[in-house]
Design an enzyme around this catalytic site. Structure first.
Site, PDB file in Angstrom:
ATOM      1  N   GLY A 155      -7.923  -0.756  -4.238  1.00  0.00           N
ATOM      2  CA  GLY A 155      -7.204   0.010  -5.252  1.00  0.00           C
ATOM      3  C   GLY A 155      -8.074   1.124  -5.786  1.00  0.00           C
ATOM      4  O   GLY A 155      -9.300   1.007  -5.798  1.00  0.00           O
TER       5      GLY A 155
ATOM      6  N   ASP B 254     -13.232  -5.690   9.640  1.00  0.00           N
ATOM      7  CA  ASP B 254     -13.534  -5.234   8.270  1.00  0.00           C
ATOM      8  C   ASP B 254     -14.266  -6.315   7.454  1.00  0.00           C
ATOM      9  O   ASP B 254     -15.316  -6.039   6.890  1.00  0.00           O
ATOM     10  CB  ASP B 254     -12.228  -4.773   7.587  1.00  0.00           C
ATOM     11  CG  ASP B 254     -12.416  -4.533   6.111  1.00  0.00           C
ATOM     12  OD1 ASP B 254     -12.962  -3.472   5.763  1.00  0.00           O
ATOM     13  OD2 ASP B 254     -12.043  -5.401   5.306  1.00  0.00           O
TER      14      ASP B 254
ATOM     15  N   GLU C  99      -2.911  -0.588   7.410  1.00  0.00           N
ATOM     16  CA  GLU C  99      -2.941   0.723   8.050  1.00  0.00           C
ATOM     17  C   GLU C  99      -1.930   0.733   9.213  1.00  0.00           C
ATOM     18  O   GLU C  99      -1.490  -0.320   9.665  1.00  0.00           O
ATOM     19  CB  GLU C  99      -4.328   0.986   8.647  1.00  0.00           C
ATOM     20  CG  GLU C  99      -5.473   0.683   7.730  1.00  0.00           C
ATOM     21  CD  GLU C  99      -5.837   1.875   6.877  1.00  0.00           C
ATOM     22  OE1 GLU C  99      -5.642   3.009   7.336  1.00  0.00           O
ATOM     23  OE2 GLU C  99      -6.287   1.659   5.738  1.00  0.00           O
TER      24      GLU C  99
ATOM     25  N   THR D 171     -16.252   8.854   0.981  1.00  0.00           N
ATOM     26  CA  THR D 171     -15.423   9.291   2.110  1.00  0.00           C
ATOM     27  C   THR D 171     -15.033   8.063   2.950  1.00  0.00           C
ATOM     28  O   THR D 171     -15.608   6.985   2.772  1.00  0.00           O
ATOM     29  CB  THR D 171     -16.175  10.311   2.997  1.00  0.00           C
ATOM     30  OG1 THR D 171     -17.317   9.662   3.558  1.00  0.00           O
ATOM     31  CG2 THR D 171     -16.611  11.530   2.205  1.00  0.00           C
TER      32      THR D 171
ATOM     33  N   VAL E  55     -18.000  -3.984  -1.003  1.00  0.00           N
ATOM     34  CA  VAL E  55     -17.531  -5.360  -0.766  1.00  0.00           C
ATOM     35  C   VAL E  55     -16.770  -5.886  -1.978  1.00  0.00           C
ATOM     36  O   VAL E  55     -17.250  -5.792  -3.101  1.00  0.00           O
ATOM     37  CB  VAL E  55     -18.715  -6.315  -0.476  1.00  0.00           C
ATOM     38  CG1 VAL E  55     -18.217  -7.736  -0.238  1.00  0.00           C
ATOM     39  CG2 VAL E  55     -19.528  -5.836   0.715  1.00  0.00           C
TER      40      VAL E  55
ATOM     41  N   GLU F 130     -21.994  -1.249  -4.717  1.00  0.00           N
ATOM     42  CA  GLU F 130     -21.103  -2.299  -5.244  1.00  0.00           C
ATOM     43  C   GLU F 130     -19.694  -2.232  -4.658  1.00  0.00           C
ATOM     44  O   GLU F 130     -19.071  -3.245  -4.365  1.00  0.00           O
ATOM     45  CB  GLU F 130     -21.043  -2.179  -6.774  1.00  0.00           C
ATOM     46  CG  GLU F 130     -20.193  -3.207  -7.470  1.00  0.00           C
ATOM     47  CD  GLU F 130     -20.756  -4.605  -7.345  1.00  0.00           C
ATOM     48  OE1 GLU F 130     -20.267  -5.331  -6.465  1.00  0.00           O
ATOM     49  OE2 GLU F 130     -21.683  -4.957  -8.098  1.00  0.00           O
TER      50      GLU F 130
ATOM     51  N   LYS G  19     -18.278  -6.308   5.947  1.00  0.00           N
ATOM     52  CA  LYS G  19     -18.630  -6.666   4.567  1.00  0.00           C
ATOM     53  C   LYS G  19     -19.610  -7.839   4.538  1.00  0.00           C
ATOM     54  O   LYS G  19     -20.515  -7.883   3.706  1.00  0.00           O
ATOM     55  CB  LYS G  19     -17.360  -6.991   3.779  1.00  0.00           C
ATOM     56  CG  LYS G  19     -16.500  -5.754   3.530  1.00  0.00           C
ATOM     57  CD  LYS G  19     -15.124  -6.138   3.061  1.00  0.00           C
ATOM     58  CE  LYS G  19     -14.271  -4.906   2.753  1.00  0.00           C
ATOM     59  NZ  LYS G  19     -12.844  -5.251   2.635  1.00  0.00           N
TER      60      LYS G  19
END
Lengths: 332, 163
Positions: free
Chosen positions: A305, A207, A196, A82, A138, A135, A211
């Site tokens: 992606g 962001d 965005e 989600t 990041v 996995e 990570k």
């Protein structure tokens, strides 16, 4: 192996499509999206559920939700894909903990719970003897966690440097290549679907900092939190700065950096020679790991992606299957 | 510096000893035999780091050892770093920004390239900073980071991997 999937956005649909196309022996017994859920312990038809989602916009019964899947479905691994809530990690955190408490493994692409409550999740998982794998949080398709956990096992991590945000890298690449202003490049990133509507999380460096927290928690002594990272974004950069850098055969990239011995946790635009391995183009991600034995290793790949992220999720699922179901040739 | 010493056992050591006595740090020693030119003398080039005020002592000690100094080259600032600054650099007194580095005495801004698109827009600049050594450079960077925060401009530092 049976899996329950929470989230039918781009990542969830990518995972379903790949599970449908590849004969991996993984069965989907429950799916939930933001407004409905479908549970069937005999297994769900993947083409049917993808079609239902496309036609109706929801996957199943509107009286059921994610928490019903977590607590009532029959599954071995919860696939939690989600959208990220970086502040609380909820509701994903509650769902993950509930699955762990029932003795199920968790595979996720959700940065919120992993960056906020890493030690809680790991200690609860180890109490219950289950795996939490992340996995996909990041570097998209780059197998950075497998590299750190398995490939480089036994090495001491001296430093990690990474280009961890494809949107920022795309903007900087366009500013350098075409002389676009920051605003023009951001607009282009939006039109291409890379940014965005509210790009704050990307361009302010939040962001990639989240990570970095997830990466650092693999090898830092104490638990690292977002508040520990020194963050500078790319929103104040000018195309003139990039041009001045280019005159010296350099360019500017947003680099996330973790150096445990010096206590450095930083995300900031940095000057790099054009020939540097971290100078990657467009939306690519790149991560350099410096270790005591293996020396320096750089991984480059697609950072986002649908199918690329599904690759990372499937890698985690198959790892869990091999470890826990004895299907690995050596343990069979 | 370039020295001339006698071509005999123990002479090179005799020439190097005074350097450590005055607190110098030898970086490289290059010696070439040139038989044709000077029969019994040997030319030696030494690259070293030395506090400025000890140079006089060193030349005196070397002369006492019978070492002839041919030439002393002087490169005070051996360490360099390029950084970028983006912001209202002129309005926040660029002269003062540069001066904060220069007046340390151990680091200097030796090159400045600036682009100023329009009076209301931000400027972008590339600075080349030179310092005596790595520690001084780190101090100079600390000063620059503080100035950047104080004057609200963006400082872009080079990425240097650990050694």
């Amino acid at each position: 192996m049976k899996v329950a999937i929470l989230g039918m956005g781009s990542v969830g649909r990518g995972v379903l499509r790949m599970l449908g196309e590849k004969d991996l022996g993984i069965e989907v017994t429950a799916v939930a999206d933001s407004g409905s859920a479908l549970i069937d312990k005999k297994g769900i038809s993947i083409p049917e559920i993808l079609k239902a989602k496309e036609m109706k916009g929801s996957c199943g019964d509107r009286s059921l939700g994610a928490i019903d899947v977590v607590s009532a479905a029959d599954y071995d691994v919860l696939v939690e894909v989600t959208p990220t809530n970086a502040i609380t990690g909820e509701p994903a955190l509650t769902h993950m903990l509930a699955a762990i408490d029932r003795g199920h493994h968790v595979v996720t692409s959700n940065k919120g719970p992993i960056s906020r409550e890493f030690s809680l999740l790991m200690s609860r998982a180890s109490e219950k003897g289950v795996c939490v794998r992340y996995e996909a949080t990041v570097g998209g398709a780059i197998p950075i966690m497998h590299t750190l956990d398995q490939g480089l096992a036994g090495n001491r991590i001296l430093a990690i440097f990474g280009v961890l945000n494809g949107t920022c890298n795309f903007i900087l690449t366009r500013m350098a290549d075409e002389g676009l202003t920051y605003e023009q490049a951001l607009l282009e990133a939006r039109e291409m679907g890379y940014a965005e509507a509210d790009p704050t999380y990307d361009v302010k460096g939040i962001d990639p900092a989240i990570k970095l927290v997830i990466l650092a928690n693999k090898f830092w002594k104490e638990t690292v939190r977002l508040e520990d990272v020194d963050i500078t974004g790319i929103d104040k950069l000018t195309n003139n700065a990039l041009r001045l850098a280019e005159e010296q055969h350099c360019t500017i990239r947003l680099i996330a950096e973790a150096i445990p011995d010096r206590g450095i946790l930083r995300v900031a635009p940095r000057l790099l020679p054009l020939s540097h391995p971290l100078v990657v183009e467009g939306t690519l991600n790149a991560i350099t790991i410096e270790t005591d034995m293996a020396g320096e290793i750089t991984l480059i790949g697609k950072g986002a992606g649908s199918v690329e992220t599904a690759s990372a999720i499937l890698g985690d699922l198959l790892y869990i299957r091999d470890i826990h179901e004895g299907s690995h040739p050596e343990t069979a | 510096m370039k020295l001339e010493i006698k071509d005999a056992p123990g002479q090179l050591v005799a020439a190097l000893k005074p350097i450590s006595e005055v607190g110098g740090n030898i970086i490289a020693v290059i010696h070439q035999r040139d038989d044709k030119q000077r029969g019994k003398m040997l030319s030696v080039q030494i690259v070293l780091e030395l506090p400025d005020h000890r140079l006089k002592d060193l030349t005196r000690l070397l002369r006492e050892q019978g070492v002839n100094i041919q030439r002393i080259g002087h490169e005070r600032l051996l360490y360099e770093k390029a950084v970028m600054m983006i912001g209202h650099l002129i309005h926040t007194d660029l002269g003062d920004t540069v001066d904060r580095i220069d007046r340390t005495g151990f680091a200097e801004v030796t090159e400045l390239n600036i682009s100023m698109p329009a009076i209301t827009e931000v400027s972008s600049a590339r600075l080349l900073i030179k310092s005596v050594n790595r520690e001084d450079m780190e101090q100079a960077m600390d000063i620059l980071r503080r100035v950047a925060k104080e004057k609200d401009f963006l400082l872009v530092e080079p990425l240097e991997e650990i050694e």
